[in-house]
Structure formats: C-alpha cells, structure tokens
Motif scaffolding. Structure first.
Motif, PDB file in Angstrom:
ATOM      1  N   GLY A   1       0.778  -1.229   0.000  1.00  0.00           N
ATOM      2  CA  GLY A   1       0.000   0.000   0.000  1.00  0.00           C
ATOM      3  C   GLY A   1       0.805   1.271   0.000  1.00  0.00           C
ATOM      4  N   PHE A   2       2.136   1.158  -0.065  1.00  0.00           N
ATOM      5  CA  PHE A   2       2.979   2.361  -0.104  1.00  0.00           C
ATOM      6  C   PHE A   2       2.803   3.045  -1.449  1.00  0.00           C
ATOM      7  N   PRO A   3       2.675   4.371  -1.506  1.00  0.00           N
ATOM      8  CA  PRO A   3       2.480   5.057  -2.792  1.00  0.00           C
ATOM      9  C   PRO A   3       3.592   4.726  -3.790  1.00  0.00           C
ATOM     10  N   VAL A   4       3.199   4.536  -5.055  1.00  0.00           N
ATOM     11  CA  VAL A   4       4.145   4.124  -6.095  1.00  0.00           C
ATOM     12  C   VAL A   4       5.289   5.105  -6.242  1.00  0.00           C
ATOM     13  N   ALA A   5       4.975   6.389  -6.329  1.00  0.00           N
ATOM     14  CA  ALA A   5       6.024   7.385  -6.569  1.00  0.00           C
ATOM     15  C   ALA A   5       7.032   7.419  -5.430  1.00  0.00           C
ATOM     16  N   ARG A   6       6.551   7.396  -4.189  1.00  0.00           N
ATOM     17  CA  ARG A   6       7.460   7.443  -3.052  1.00  0.00           C
ATOM     18  C   ARG A   6       8.317   6.189  -2.975  1.00  0.00           C
ATOM     19  N   SER A   7       7.693   5.040  -3.238  1.00  0.00           N
ATOM     20  CA  SER A   7       8.440   3.777  -3.196  1.00  0.00           C
ATOM     21  C   SER A   7       9.507   3.734  -4.286  1.00  0.00           C
TER      22      SER A   7
END
Length: 591
Positions: free
Chosen positions: A28-34
């Motif tokens: 569930g971690f945001p794609v961009a941040r990950s």
C-alpha cells in the motif's frame, strides 16, 4: 535509435531493490514514493520506472514457470484501507485491557473505534490477492540474481501470444530483437497489430530486460564522398546506357556507390586501383557486413544516421550486388576508362544459403486465391469491380504492376482469332501478351461497371482506373481507324489512370482483410500475409508452369530476357516430380 528508446526508463534487472519496491507497493505504499526510495528515480519518471519493474518481474515469473500468477503483478495498486490486516476482537480487547465486558459490549466499543466488525467479501478478496502477490514476490527472490541474456529465447520473457508473433517475424532470441530495434526503421512491420506506439512499448520492455548497446555509428570519410562524387558522371552514363527504368537505375546507383564507399573506407584505394584481391575482399565483406555499416533510420545519404546497408544482405542480394558492380566495371573496361575488369579474375558464384527455405513461394496457393475471390463482394461496388478485374487480368496475363498501370484500351487488340495486349515493358522493350478469354471477359465487365462500352471507349482509356469519375470519362472516342498517341502525364491524370502508391497499399489491405475473414490455417495465412502486387505475376507464372506451359512460351509471355529466370518457376513443380518418381519407383520391390 528511435525517440521512444531514448525516452524509455533506465534498464532494470530483477534486483532485490526492485523486489523491495514491488513489496512496498503491494503493502500500500504510494508508487512514486516507493520508486524514489528503492529505485532512485525522479518524481517524473517514477510511473515509467514502476511499469518497467512490473514488466521485468512478470517476465522472470513467466520464465521461471510459475504459472499464470505473474498476472498478479499487473493488478493496479490495491486500496490502502483494505491492506491493513484485520485485528480480531479478542486481540483488541486484550490489548486494551477490557476484561469483564460481555461480547456485545466489546463489539459496540470495537466498532466505534475500528468500524464495522468483519470484512466484507470485496475486502477479503483484496486481502487474498495481496497475500498471493506477496508470496509470488517471495518466490521471485530466488531469481533475483539471474539477469536476462541476449541469448535467451523470447518465449522465456514474453507472453505466449506475443512470443509466437515475434518468432514468426524472425525474432527467436532477445538479442535478435534488440539488434533489429537498434538498427531503427519500421522493425515491427512483421508483427501483426503493431504500430509505432506499441512498438515503442515493446522496445522499452526489451531495454528493461537486456539494456541497449552503444548505438552503431557510421560516418563517410571525405575521401569516400569524394570518390562517389567524382565517379558520379561515369555512373550516370553507364546507367543511361544500360536501362531507362528509374527504379532499376536507383538500384544500380546504390550498389555501385556502396562498393566505392567500401573501396575507399576499407581498402584505401581509388576506382582505377581496384584489383582482384579487392574484389575477393568485397565478396567476403558482403557475407558479414559489420553492424556499424547498417542503419534503417530515415536519413539522407551521407547524413547523420545514414549507413550504406539497412541490414545484412541475403545471398540473393549479395549476388545482385556483385552482378551490378561487375557490369559497371565491364563497361568501364570497354569504354577505355579502365585497362581491365578485375572482376573477370574472381569467382562470382556464391553458395546457396543452407538455411534458405526451399518451400518459399511468392505465388498465391489455389486455396488463398479462392479466398481472395470470395472476399471481393465485401468491397464497395466500384472497388469490387476493379479488384475482380485485377485478379483475373493479372493472373491471366502475368503483367508487371507498372505494365498494368500504364495499360490502355488501345493496347488490347484482336489478332489471330483472339486478343492480345501490347506492352511497352521493362527495358523499354515491346511485346505482345496473350489475353485469355477469362481475362477479356473480366475486362469488358469492368468497363461496363464504369459505364463504358469497351468496343467504343477512347483508345487512351485506362484499363485500371481510379474509383472517382475522371475529367475525361472515356467515351470521347475517336473516329474508326484513327490512332491515339500514348497519353502524357497530364492526360493520364485527366483520364483517371491509377498510380502505384495508390494501388499497392490498397491491394495489401484487401489481402489482409480477406485472410482475416477466411478459414485458412494459421500457416497458410502467414504464408501470404506480406503478399504484394508482384505476387500476381508470380501466381500467373506458377500456374502456367504447373499446367506444363513450355518454358519458351512462358518466357515470351513474361518478357524475361534470361531463360534462367523463367526456369525458376518450373523448380516448384514438386507434385509433378513426385508423381513421375512414384510411377517409376513407387512399386519397386527390394532386392
């Protein structure tokens, strides 16, 4: 390299960082941040890098034989609120120290803090999908150190349907596909359903798998340019003496200029200094042209991005190149420009390609021919009438496309109890070609469909016309016995003569549409999918050879100067050869 490749994300491997990123997104971690955290990319490129990470992981899963679960990796990010593992009411009560409360009392407090107790069906499905995806990523840990290789088959890294299409287009290994992409041009032409956009996406996947080698570069030296420019007048004089065809002239010019560029670049010699050893070296060069000498990019000659070759020439192309260059040097020797022709001292015979298919033919099979005829009624009436005539007349006469396009009413004449068409063909040679009854019947029907009476139409009325009504529709007939000069370009336009750039793609579209609607096997469809107008001429020659028309008769009808060219159609008569050999030896007993 194409613009789509330049803008694709940096090549990825299935590293532990890639897996960590995909696990983070699955939790569930945001794609961009990950992507920024694990894959060291910018905000702008995060989405593209994420797609590349998914592609490489899915490809590895397919290659590892992990079944269809690789599709789980392509599922969009799951809702964050559904990803938190539910806590049971007992665990919650114990953590809160709620001892001595009834279940109903605990439930009321629990739902006030955490929402309704018990996940609904959709939430449970999402949770199962999350666990399955995490299990798959865990399994892929074992493959994180196994990078793709250019020697891997495409079937190991792409879905079955795409891998099958790639193999049919001649791309069996990742390295073969990468090499074609690097050369540029429309490398995807053999892939059904692929255009520039889908090809760019596929290229990005290939780059993510195996990266890109340094782009091959080729630059003509000033000496090479100078030799080509200095020999320009001689080349043009030779072409003018040998052919009047613009198309043939372009081919001759290309082959001679290629040789001259090679002579200066590789041998450091001028035209007059070429010897038999240079000729032998060029033959060897053609057998394995270096990749830096090849480019399919659309660039002007000697400009950036251009190279002398588009690809490795086939054995047939090599033979043609040697024939042309030898003819040029022979002419130079005869005119006194050179003391001798060095090619006279070299063996120009090349061995056959051992991998060449002996089953290849550019003639429509009887089954495919029936499919084309059956599909004609699906066209609009005017287009159907034109296509019906083209099929019948081309098969019956074997005319070249250029000869068909320049044909006019006055060219068809009654002679010896039948009909003939007068042709001004290749090499500016005139000949008469028999017009069989079926072709003549189709011609009258086609004229009638255009609102014309064949017997009374103007002599310069085109046999093959545009679909729109021309300025001079064709019934402005001359007086009987009055001849008409061949039309110039302006009159051809006014009378609706058709052009090759219009007819050729229309015919290809018709063939592909007919194949899609047919019940032919996949192999049969693939065999004719790339058919061009010239296949009509090959079909005429092949059917004539199968009907045992004598070679000299067929050669005269086709207007071929070399009987060896005509003889090629007779090699394909395997069924007749098989019958003869079976008749001779089929019943012979052992002894």
């Amino acid at each position: 390299m194409s613009e789509s490749l330049v803008r694709s994300p940096a090549p990825l491997r299935l590293t532990r960082d890639v897996l960590a990123h995909l696990r983070s997104v699955a939790e569930g971690f945001p794609v961009a941040r990950s992507a920024r955290r694990y894959l060291d990319c910018s905000e702008e490129s995060a989405a593209a890098v994420h797609r590349a990470a998914v592609d490489i992981a899915a490809a590895v899963a397919r290659r590892a034989g992990l079944g269809p679960r690789w599709r789980l990796l392509r599922v969009p990010q799951l809702p964050a609120q559904a990803l938190a593992a539910p806590v049971s009411i007992e665990e919650w009560a114990e953590s809160k120290g709620y001892d001595g409360f009834s279940y109903e009392e605990l439930r009321e407090i629990y739902e006030a803090e955490n929402g309704p107790l018990g996940a609904d069906r959709k939430t449970k499905q999402i949770e199962r999908m999350r666990r399955a995806r995490m299990e798959l990523l865990q399994q892929l840990e074992a493959y994180a150190v196994e990078p793709p290789s250019i020697g891997d088959p495409v079937s190991a890294w792409f879905p079955e349907d795409l891998a099958a299409r790639l193999q049919r287009a001649g791309f069996h290994l990742l390295g073969e596909l990468r090499a074609a992409i690097v050369l540029g041009g429309r490398w995807w032409r053999g892939l059904p359903g692929y255009g520039p956009v889908k090809a760019g996406q596929l290229a990005a996947q290939v780059g993510a798998l195996v990266g890109w080698p340094p782009a091959p570069t080729w630059a003509a030296s000033q000496e090479a340019r100078g030799l080509v420019e200095g020999a320009h007048q001689l080349i043009e004089q030779w072409i003018a003496a040998r052919t009047e065809s613009e198309q043939t002239g372009r081919a001759y010019r290309r082959e001679v200029q290629r040789y001259l560029v090679w002579l200066v670049s590789e041998r450091r010699k001028a035209l007059a200094d070429a010897g038999p050893d240079d000729c032998a070296a060029y033959i060897a060069f053609l057998r394995a042209v270096p990749v830096e000498w090849m480019s399919r990019r659309n660039a002007a000659r000697f400009r950036e991005g251009w190279a002398p070759f588009a690809s490795q020439p086939s054995i047939k192309s090599q033979r043609y190149a040697l024939t042309v260059v030898n003819a040029f040097f022979a002419w130079l020797a005869r005119t006194g420009e050179l003391r001798r022709n060095p090619w006279d001292l070299v063996n120009l015979r090349l061995p056959d390609d051992p991998d060449e298919s002996l089953d290849s033919s550019r003639a429509f099979t009887p089954a495919a021919w029936t499919v084309l005829h059956d599909h004609v009624p699906q066209l609009p009436p005017a287009a159907a009438a034109r296509m019906r005539w083209l099929l019948e007349f081309a098969q019956g006469t074997g005319l070249r496309a250029a000869e068909l396009l320049l044909g006019r009413r006055a060219d068809i004449r009654a002679r010896d109890g039948g009909y003939w068409v007068r042709v001004h063909g290749k090499g500016a040679r005139n000949r008469f070609v028999v017009v069989p009854t079926s072709a003549m019947r189709a011609t009258r029907a086609y004229f009638s469909a255009r609102g014309l009476d064949f017997d009374h139409a103007h002599p310069n009325t085109p046999l093959l016309a545009r679909l729109d009504v021309p300025e001079l529709p064709g019934m402005d007939a001359r007086e009987p016995g009055q001849s008409a000069k061949r039309p110039d370009a302006e009159e051809r336009r006014q009378r609706g003569f058709l052009s090759y750039p219009t007819l050729a793609p229309a015919f290809k579209r018709f063939v592909r549409s007919a194949l899609r609607a047919s019940s032919l096997s996949h192999e049969e469809r693939e065999g004719v999918r790339q058919a061009s107008l010239h296949w009509l001429r090959h079909t005429h020659a092949t059917r004539a050879a199968e009907a045992e028309v004598p070679p000299d008769v067929l050669q005269a009808n086709l207007g071929q100067a070399d009987p060896r060219t005509t003889a090629g159609y007779y090699r394909a008569q395997e069924q007749r050869r098989m019958r003869q050999m079976e008749r001779a030896f089929g019943e012979a007993g052992g002894g």
